[in-house]
Design an enzyme around this catalytic site. Structure first.
Site, PDB file in Angstrom:
ATOM      1  N   LYS A 294       0.848  -1.198   0.000  1.00  0.00           N
ATOM      2  CA  LYS A 294       0.000   0.000   0.000  1.00  0.00           C
ATOM      3  C   LYS A 294       0.879   1.241   0.000  1.00  0.00           C
ATOM      4  O   LYS A 294       2.034   1.223   0.433  1.00  0.00           O
ATOM      5  CB  LYS A 294      -0.963   0.019   1.189  1.00  0.00           C
TER       6      LYS A 294
ATOM      7  N   ASP B 145      -1.707  -0.937  10.194  1.00  0.00           N
ATOM      8  CA  ASP B 145      -1.946  -1.096   8.755  1.00  0.00           C
ATOM      9  C   ASP B 145      -2.630  -2.413   8.391  1.00  0.00           C
ATOM     10  O   ASP B 145      -3.092  -2.580   7.263  1.00  0.00           O
ATOM     11  CB  ASP B 145      -0.620  -1.016   7.978  1.00  0.00           C
TER      12      ASP B 145
END
Length: 317
Positions: free
Chosen positions: A11, A141
């Site tokens: 990401k 995350d």
């Protein structure tokens, strides 16, 4: 023995704002997170012994309890002891393609894949939200890595609000192999230098975090306006990382000076820098230009794109 192969995407941050301190010692953040095509492959397999084994093709990645994928398996063992007793231990093989210590959530996405893989192996039938909640106990995350796509993340990063997915915005990533930036150092230094501007009142913290929902970059995402998204990229941590790491600053400047780059920024706490493009051809051309401008074998460059998914099962046996 049953096994599953899963894709675990990296990401990037399209937006990262540090709002203030939380009572739990973390920072209150407002972020926009985006899954990208650069991915690791995770194989999760049942084994007859009651143990957890981790293998990885990358020499810098530990295979013991310091590995987040290992800790994800441990978490599942603790949470579901009856399933562990019934189905046995787990062998995890990580085929690493995402650069290590790069600010791309490589460890978090591996952990997310292990949660999804063990859920399938043990036939637990967990929902995505339950997997995200488990992931949140491992790292900020991990919940996003389970879900993937495009999302606003607030709190310490674990509170997710999905946005319409951005597909096929092309990206060039640049990262020096030997360069690492400590995330705790980055946040601590930011607090030391800019903590005077933190919002202290809890209600105001929440209000400021929710303001990102109506911000300019979210509007651009809703309209799928790639050029406007690229113009609204923002990362507070650049204020401390770029002055301390001249290589990262130089890489960012080289990206910014190339024709066809819509916008460029450091992802997370770095040291990866990325640039956005409207076409794969432009991205590949700029990759070559950057390689010629910075002649350094330590610099890794990748062309990838935004994707609409998180952890994805590719095969099962």
């Amino acid at each position: 023995m049953r096994s599953y192969s899963l894709i675990a995407p990296a990401k990037i941050n399209l937006y990262l704002e540090i709002i203030g301190d939380r009572p739990d010692g973390y920072h209150e953040l407002a972020m926009i997170l985006q899954s990208i095509g650069l991915s690791d492959q995770i194989d999760v397999r049942s084994i007859s012994t009651d143990s957890i084994r981790v293998h990885c093709n990358h020499p810098q990645v530990p295979t013991d309890k310091s590995n987040l994928a290992y800790r994800a398996a441990e978490l599942m063992v603790r949470q579901f002891p009856e399933a562990f007793a019934k189905y046995g231990g787990v062998e995890i093989t990580v085929n690493k393609q995402i650069p290590v210590a790069a600010g791309l959530a490589g460890g978090s996405t591996n952990a997310a894949a292990v949660l999804v893989g063990i859920d399938l192996l043990w036939k637990l039938g967990l929902t995505q939200s339950e997997l995200e909640e488990l992931g949140g106990t491992l790292g900020s995350d991990v919940p996003f890595c389970v879900a993937g796509g495009t999302a606003i993340a607030t709190g310490r990063g674990e509170q997710l609000s999905p946005l319409p997915s951005l597909d096929n915005i092309y990206i060039v990533l640049g990262k020096y192999r030997s360069l690492e930036v400590s995330t705790p150092w980055a946040y601590k230094t930011y607090r030391q230098q800019f903590g005077h501007s933190y919002i202290i009142d809890t209600d105001n913290l929440a209000a400021r975090a929710s303001a990102v929902h109506s911000g300019a970059i979210v509007k651009a995402i809703l309209h799928k306006d790639t050029r406007e998204i690229a113009q609204k990229l923002h990362n507070d941590l650049e204020r401390v990382v770029l002055p301390a790491y001249p290589q990262v600053l130089h890489l960012r400047e080289v990206f910014a000076n190339q024709e066809g780059v819509l916008g460029t920024m450091m992802s997370g706490s770095g040291p990866t820098v990325f640039a956005l493009f409207e076409s794969q051809q432009q991205a590949e051309l700029v990759l070559q230009q950057v390689r010629e401008a910075i002649i350094d074998e330590d610099l890794e460059l990748f062309v990838t794109r935004t994707i609409t998914h998180g952890i994805k099962v590719t095969s099962s046996v």
